[in-house]
Design a protein around this motif. Structure first.
Motif, PDB file in Angstrom:
ATOM      1  N   GLY A  49       0.824  -1.196   0.000  1.00  0.00           N
ATOM      2  CA  GLY A  49       0.000   0.000   0.000  1.00  0.00           C
ATOM      3  C   GLY A  49       0.859   1.248   0.000  1.00  0.00           C
ATOM      4  N   TYR A  50       0.227   2.376  -0.227  1.00  0.00           N
ATOM      5  CA  TYR A  50       0.942   3.649  -0.296  1.00  0.00           C
ATOM      6  C   TYR A  50       1.582   3.955   1.050  1.00  0.00           C
ATOM      7  CZ  TYR A  50       1.683   8.683  -0.625  1.00  0.00           C
ATOM      8  OH  TYR A  50       2.230   9.932  -0.612  1.00  0.00           O
ATOM      9  N   ASP A  51       2.867   4.347   1.007  1.00  0.00           N
ATOM     10  CA  ASP A  51       3.608   4.576   2.244  1.00  0.00           C
ATOM     11  C   ASP A  51       4.394   5.883   2.220  1.00  0.00           C
ATOM     12  OD1 ASP A  51       4.123   3.412   4.842  1.00  0.00           O
ATOM     13  OD2 ASP A  51       6.207   3.202   4.210  1.00  0.00           O
ATOM     14  N   GLY A  52       4.048   6.797   1.304  1.00  0.00           N
ATOM     15  CA  GLY A  52       4.719   8.090   1.299  1.00  0.00           C
ATOM     16  C   GLY A  52       5.424   8.366  -0.010  1.00  0.00           C
ATOM     17  N   ILE A  53       6.360   9.297   0.041  1.00  0.00           N
ATOM     18  CA  ILE A  53       7.091   9.747  -1.134  1.00  0.00           C
ATOM     19  C   ILE A  53       8.594   9.674  -0.853  1.00  0.00           C
ATOM     20  CG2 ILE A  53       6.886  12.149  -0.357  1.00  0.00           C
ATOM     21  CD1 ILE A  53       6.953  13.011  -3.257  1.00  0.00           C
ATOM     22  N   ASP A  54       9.341   9.256  -1.854  1.00  0.00           N
ATOM     23  CA  ASP A  54      10.791   9.141  -1.739  1.00  0.00           C
ATOM     24  C   ASP A  54      11.407   9.896  -2.913  1.00  0.00           C
ATOM     25  OD1 ASP A  54      13.365   8.527  -1.239  1.00  0.00           O
ATOM     26  OD2 ASP A  54      13.173   6.360  -1.449  1.00  0.00           O
ATOM     27  N   LEU A  55      11.824  11.127  -2.665  1.00  0.00           N
ATOM     28  CA  LEU A  55      12.376  11.956  -3.729  1.00  0.00           C
ATOM     29  C   LEU A  55      13.735  11.470  -4.205  1.00  0.00           C
ATOM     30  CD1 LEU A  55      11.411  15.497  -2.395  1.00  0.00           C
ATOM     31  CD2 LEU A  55      10.272  14.167  -4.172  1.00  0.00           C
ATOM     32  N   SER A  56      14.426  10.666  -3.413  1.00  0.00           N
ATOM     33  CA  SER A  56      15.745  10.181  -3.824  1.00  0.00           C
ATOM     34  C   SER A  56      15.652   9.219  -5.002  1.00  0.00           C
ATOM     35  CB  SER A  56      16.428   9.484  -2.649  1.00  0.00           C
ATOM     36  OG  SER A  56      15.674   8.354  -2.218  1.00  0.00           O
ATOM     37  N   ARG A  57      14.480   8.612  -5.203  1.00  0.00           N
ATOM     38  CA  ARG A  57      14.314   7.669  -6.301  1.00  0.00           C
ATOM     39  C   ARG A  57      13.705   8.313  -7.536  1.00  0.00           C
ATOM     40  NH1 ARG A  57      11.315   2.411  -4.256  1.00  0.00           N
ATOM     41  NH2 ARG A  57       9.582   3.810  -4.685  1.00  0.00           N
ATOM     42  N   ALA A  58      13.442   9.612  -7.482  1.00  0.00           N
ATOM     43  CA  ALA A  58      12.738  10.275  -8.577  1.00  0.00           C
ATOM     44  C   ALA A  58      13.444  10.131  -9.921  1.00  0.00           C
ATOM     45  CB  ALA A  58      12.514  11.743  -8.233  1.00  0.00           C
ATOM     46  N   PRO A  59      14.765  10.314 -10.012  1.00  0.00           N
ATOM     47  CA  PRO A  59      15.385  10.184 -11.336  1.00  0.00           C
ATOM     48  C   PRO A  59      15.383   8.760 -11.873  1.00  0.00           C
ATOM     49  CG  PRO A  59      16.770  11.437  -9.811  1.00  0.00           C
ATOM     50  CD  PRO A  59      15.726  10.755  -8.995  1.00  0.00           C
ATOM     51  N   LYS A  60      15.218   7.760 -11.008  1.00  0.00           N
ATOM     52  CA  LYS A  60      15.346   6.370 -11.428  1.00  0.00           C
ATOM     53  C   LYS A  60      13.998   5.736 -11.741  1.00  0.00           C
ATOM     54  CE  LYS A  60      19.435   5.846  -8.494  1.00  0.00           C
ATOM     55  NZ  LYS A  60      20.050   5.106  -7.371  1.00  0.00           N
ATOM     56  N   SER A  61      13.007   6.000 -10.923  1.00  0.00           N
ATOM     57  CA  SER A  61      11.715   5.351 -11.104  1.00  0.00           C
ATOM     58  C   SER A  61      10.646   6.240 -10.494  1.00  0.00           C
ATOM     59  CB  SER A  61      11.710   3.963 -10.431  1.00  0.00           C
ATOM     60  OG  SER A  61      11.955   4.107  -9.043  1.00  0.00           O
ATOM     61  N   VAL A  62       9.430   5.734 -10.510  1.00  0.00           N
ATOM     62  CA  VAL A  62       8.332   6.460  -9.878  1.00  0.00           C
ATOM     63  C   VAL A  62       8.610   6.566  -8.388  1.00  0.00           C
ATOM     64  CG1 VAL A  62       5.864   6.463  -9.446  1.00  0.00           C
ATOM     65  CG2 VAL A  62       6.728   5.652 -11.635  1.00  0.00           C
ATOM     66  N   PHE A  63       8.516   7.751  -7.852  1.00  0.00           N
ATOM     67  CA  PHE A  63       8.958   7.977  -6.483  1.00  0.00           C
ATOM     68  C   PHE A  63       7.843   7.813  -5.472  1.00  0.00           C
ATOM     69  CE2 PHE A  63       8.284  11.847  -8.873  1.00  0.00           C
ATOM     70  CZ  PHE A  63       7.306  12.501  -8.157  1.00  0.00           C
ATOM     71  N   VAL A  64       6.768   7.092  -5.802  1.00  0.00           N
ATOM     72  CA  VAL A  64       5.744   6.735  -4.828  1.00  0.00           C
ATOM     73  C   VAL A  64       6.221   5.518  -4.062  1.00  0.00           C
ATOM     74  CG1 VAL A  64       3.392   5.912  -4.533  1.00  0.00           C
ATOM     75  CG2 VAL A  64       3.861   7.730  -6.159  1.00  0.00           C
ATOM     76  N   LEU A  65       6.308   5.644  -2.765  1.00  0.00           N
ATOM     77  CA  LEU A  65       6.860   4.599  -1.917  1.00  0.00           C
ATOM     78  C   LEU A  65       5.734   3.697  -1.416  1.00  0.00           C
ATOM     79  CD1 LEU A  65       9.610   3.754  -0.753  1.00  0.00           C
ATOM     80  CD2 LEU A  65       9.033   5.042   1.308  1.00  0.00           C
ATOM     81  N   THR A  66       5.925   2.386  -1.506  1.00  0.00           N
ATOM     82  CA  THR A  66       4.950   1.408  -1.037  1.00  0.00           C
ATOM     83  C   THR A  66       5.600   0.483  -0.023  1.00  0.00           C
ATOM     84  OG1 THR A  66       5.456  -0.113  -2.854  1.00  0.00           O
ATOM     85  CG2 THR A  66       3.678   1.475  -3.208  1.00  0.00           C
ATOM     86  N   ALA A  67       4.758  -0.141   0.797  1.00  0.00           N
ATOM     87  CA  ALA A  67       5.226  -1.071   1.828  1.00  0.00           C
ATOM     88  C   ALA A  67       4.122  -2.086   2.077  1.00  0.00           C
ATOM     89  CB  ALA A  67       5.572  -0.323   3.118  1.00  0.00           C
ATOM     90  N   PRO A  68       4.473  -3.290   2.577  1.00  0.00           N
ATOM     91  CA  PRO A  68       3.440  -4.290   2.878  1.00  0.00           C
ATOM     92  C   PRO A  68       2.450  -3.785   3.916  1.00  0.00           C
ATOM     93  CG  PRO A  68       5.616  -5.295   2.838  1.00  0.00           C
ATOM     94  CD  PRO A  68       5.834  -3.828   2.787  1.00  0.00           C
ATOM     95  N   LYS A  69       1.177  -3.876   3.578  1.00  0.00           N
ATOM     96  CA  LYS A  69       0.113  -3.424   4.476  1.00  0.00           C
ATOM     97  C   LYS A  69      -0.777  -4.571   4.941  1.00  0.00           C
ATOM     98  CE  LYS A  69       1.119   0.978   4.153  1.00  0.00           C
ATOM     99  NZ  LYS A  69       1.568   1.787   5.313  1.00  0.00           N
ATOM    100  N   LEU A  70      -1.038  -5.528   4.054  1.00  0.00           N
ATOM    101  CA  LEU A  70      -1.924  -6.646   4.374  1.00  0.00           C
ATOM    102  C   LEU A  70      -1.247  -7.957   4.006  1.00  0.00           C
ATOM    103  CD1 LEU A  70      -5.321  -5.229   3.066  1.00  0.00           C
ATOM    104  CD2 LEU A  70      -4.571  -5.354   5.435  1.00  0.00           C
ATOM    105  N   TRP A  71      -1.625  -9.004   4.777  1.00  0.00           N
ATOM    106  CA  TRP A  71      -1.033 -10.322   4.594  1.00  0.00           C
ATOM    107  C   TRP A  71      -2.165 -11.333   4.479  1.00  0.00           C
ATOM    108  CZ3 TRP A  71       4.311  -9.845   4.634  1.00  0.00           C
ATOM    109  CH2 TRP A  71       4.785  -8.657   5.174  1.00  0.00           C
ATOM    110  N   ILE A  72      -2.092 -12.177   3.451  1.00  0.00           N
ATOM    111  CA  ILE A  72      -3.159 -13.144   3.177  1.00  0.00           C
ATOM    112  C   ILE A  72      -2.664 -14.538   3.540  1.00  0.00           C
ATOM    113  CG2 ILE A  72      -4.721 -14.064   1.431  1.00  0.00           C
ATOM    114  CD1 ILE A  72      -4.347 -11.511  -0.149  1.00  0.00           C
ATOM    115  N   PHE A  73      -3.386 -15.196   4.444  1.00  0.00           N
ATOM    116  CA  PHE A  73      -3.096 -16.563   4.870  1.00  0.00           C
ATOM    117  C   PHE A  73      -4.202 -17.481   4.351  1.00  0.00           C
ATOM    118  CE2 PHE A  73      -0.848 -13.944   7.863  1.00  0.00           C
ATOM    119  CZ  PHE A  73       0.297 -14.647   8.161  1.00  0.00           C
TER     120      PHE A  73
END
Length: 730
Positions: A701-725
């Protein structure tokens, strides 16, 4: 600068088509909804799949005499049916027949009128379930809602054209398309969105001075949908009474009181029937949010939060052009919007959607500034139509007239435009000679020429029977036709002579070459800034769209689980043997009843499983009771899917094993869990009855913005939010 001019010169039809396509693209890009929209979207689902089918079935049975309807003595709006419809399938799934608001009523009641109207338009699409699954019906529902909002916006834009000119409307459409929030919220089934539709129509009537429909729309919006819109309509009414002088207080009460009473009767009757108790939803909302101040439990923001946070995020860089609009626009759109936002700021709990009604009004001010600067800046009119023009002209040493002189000059130009329109109408078409005699004329004279109808012929039938006695009619009509033609010629000649004798306006150069260099520099800089800010807005729009795409992990998790169930589990098990537990975060970030598969149980209650409660206090209590296990697992289902959030997975780490261990949460840090790439190697023991529980998916899920990655890729930061068992019981 050239791109700005080309966009403004584009046809309004093309601009409106682009804004419609963009609004629909938001629906397809983010088809899921959040917890704020839960009541509206769940109510639409229940009307389509529960209310309408049952109502049709009972109506058919009642017509055939196989059902009896009676009124409950406890509540007069509750109906009792002697025979239950046989086509209803009762199962373990509580959503098989119970309405969502009965199971999860929420903190306060809401009106069902908006979702009911929306479901009427969406119900025909749900008839063919083989072609359209329920998730596609949810998309159609949101597209229909967006269409209603855009219809109101187009009506408002037409009135802006009449009041401020077509260039302002073109700029308004472009600014609205370059901003994210208005079109994004247009398809969201929020109470504010239902109210926004009527606010747009009411704003259009207010600008055009049509007071009767304006008052009726105000009453409906305030009484039924959102009571806080009274803070917006109040300044509009005050402006019409005391400043524009086009509304009488007596007319306000004569129209407003009956409209308010009818709206009150409709909402109390319909919503009381749905809630099975006497209720006026908006009155209860005012009591809950304002008097009790219960809305503060969802967060409190500073007094000026709307001005320094909400408006910059919604209007983006167009906000800088709002204060430089024309005086007429500032006195209407800006003054009303500022008064509404200022009054609404006294409520502690603040959200951007609460002031979404002002975005079109404020965008009108910014669009008016762009239109004046782009199309009227070079004319150097002798009155300060815009504050921006006023400041620059005064800075460059030009003469600036007073406000009285500006108003007088505006009235003179309006009179000239009226004469031009009148002359164009007179030149449009000469009358036919048979039109000289009216269809209903009295015998005697017609115009200046004597007229004597033929014997036995009435005046009303002269046109119809002109084939008879043709020589007589031609002689009379030719004389009258000549006099009419001469009159029209005199009118056109007088209008042309007046235009030729009108002296040219003072202080207006013949061409741009006559301007001083400093003025041209200022013009170029301002137009470049205006063109550049639109592209900056578009860049922010792209970022917000990508962020919203990752901001619905609950919808993504349930949708992924449904695909796995249809491709794997339904081949080996019955639908009644499969259950899906949805945690709190998943229920808040995309899960709706439109995502439920038929026959499969979806549970989001508090006491369904071991991982039900999500508070840290309960998590500590679980550690003291390790023998606690859910009673449903192993007894009612053979396959159970658990969609869990991070706090639950933290609690389950002691029950999971893998070649790559799950690290424990570090103290005083954000909850993050990183697993190995081979995620299915993780096996958890959730209960004695469910031994084989594999972790099969981690949803980001959306986890903020990372400007350091802007020149390389989309700088929208994601992280695991849900886990399916996935658990298979014994």
């Amino acid at each position: 600068m050239g791109s700005l001019i080309s966009l403004l010169m584009m046809s309004r039809t093309v601009q409106f088509a682009g804004i419609v396509a963009l609004s629909y693209a938001y629906v397809l890009f983010t088809p899921f909804t959040k917890v704020e929209e839960s009541f509206g979207i769940q109510a639409v689902h229940d009307f389509i799949y529960l209310g309408f089918p049952r109502a049709l079935d009972i109506a058919n049975r009642y017509a055939n005499g196989t059902a009896d309807i009676s009124i409950s003595p406890k509540f007069p709006l509750k109906l009792k049916f002697s025979i239950e419809p046989t086509n209803i399938v009762h199962s373990h799934n509580y959503s098989g027949w119970r309405w969502d608001h009965e199971e999860f009523p929420g903190p306060l009641p809401r009106t069902f009128i908006g979702p009911f109207i929306l479901s009427l338009f969406a119900f025909p699409w749900s008839m063919n379930t083989r072609i359209l699954e329920k998730i596609y019906i949810q998309i159609i529902v949101r597209i229909i809602l967006s269409s209603f909002v855009l219809l109101g916006f187009f009506n408002y834009a037409c009135e802006v054209t009449r009041k401020f000119g077509r260039h302002t409307t073109s700029a308004l459409t472009i600014l609205t398309a370059s901003q994210f929030h208005f079109l994004f919220y247009a398809s969201r089934p929020l109470p504010n969105t239902f109210a926004l539709i009527l606010v747009l129509f009411a704003s259009a009537k207010w600008l055009s001075g049509r007071n009767t429909p304006f008052i009726i729309l105000c009453a409906i919006t305030v009484v039924i949908f959102r009571a806080e819109t009274a803070l917006l309509f109040g300044p509009m009414i005050i402006s019409s009474i005391f400043f524009q002088y086009n509304l009488d207080i007596s007319h306000l009460f004569l129209v407003g009181i009956p409209a308010g009473l009818v709206s009150l009767f409709a909402t109390v009757l319909f919503d009381s029937f749905m809630w099975q108790r006497w209720v006026w939803p908006e009155a209860f909302g005012i009591f809950f949010n304002v008097y009790l101040n219960k809305s503060a439990e969802w967060g409190v923001q500073p007094f000026l939060w709307y001005f320094y946070s909400a408006l910059p995020r919604s209007l983006l860089f167009s906000l800088f052009f709002v204060p430089f609009a024309s005086r007429r626009c500032m006195r209407t759109c800006f003054a009303v919007s500022f008064a509404f936002i200022f009054l609404y700021s006294f409520l502690g709990h603040k959200e951007l959607r609460f002031i979404i009604y002002c975005l079109p009004l404020l965008n009108t001010c910014a669009a008016n500034t762009i239109a004046i600067t782009g199309y009227r800046f070079f004319t150097l009119k002798p009155y300060p139509e815009s504050w921006l023009i006023y400041i620059i002209r005064k800075r460059l040493g030009y003469e600036v007239s007073t406000e009285e002189e500006a108003e007088e000059q505006r009235q003179i130009e309006q009179a000239k435009e009226a004469k031009k329109r009148k002359s164009k109408k007179s030149k449009a078409k000469l009358p036919d000679k048979y039109d000289a005699i009216p269809s209903h004329a009295s015998p005697g004279t017609t115009g200046d020429t004597p007229y004597y109808p033929a014997p036995g012929t009435s005046t009303q039938n002269v046109r119809r029977r002109r084939g008879q006695n043709r020589m007589y009619y031609d002689e009379v009509l030719d004389t009258q036709y000549s006099s009419i033609t001469q009159s029209v010629y005199e009118i056109n000649r007088s209008a042309t002579s007046e235009q030729q004798e009108t002296p040219p306006a003072t202080n207006r150069p013949a061409s741009i070459e006559n301007l001083p260099p400093s003025f041209a520099y200022f013009t170029t800089i301002i137009l470049v800034i205006m063109a550049f800010h639109i592209w900056v807005n578009i860049g922010c729009l792209v970022y917000a769209s990508v962020a919203s795409w990752h901001n619905y992990p609950g919808g993504d998790a349930v949708n992924w689980t449904n695909k796995r169930i249809k491709s794997t589990d339904l081949k080996s098990f019955k639908a009644q043997d499969i259950g899906v537990y949805v945690c709190n975060l998943a229920a808040q970030t995309g899960f709706t009843r439109f995502l439920q598969l038929n026959g499969i149980t979806y549970d989001k209650s508090k006491d369904y499983a071991l991982m039900a409660n999500k508070t840290r206090r309960i998590a500590k209590w679980r550690t003291r009771n390790p023998k606690l296990r859910p009673s449903a697992i192993g007894k009612d289902f053979k396959v159970v899917y658990f969609i869990l959030e991070n706090i639950d997975v933290d609690f389950l780490t002691r029950s999971c094993s893998s070649t790559a261990r799950i690290p424990k949460k570090a103290p005083k840090t954000k909850t993050t869990i990183r697993l190995s790439d081979n995620i299915e190697s993780v096996v958890c023991k959730l209960s004695p009855d469910a031994q084989d529980c594999n972790l099969i998916k981690a949803v980001n899920g959306y986890d903020g913005i990372d400007l350091s990655r802007a020149p390389k890729s989309v700088f929208v930061l994601t992280a695991p939010k849900l886990w399916i068992f996935r658990c298979v019981t014994r």
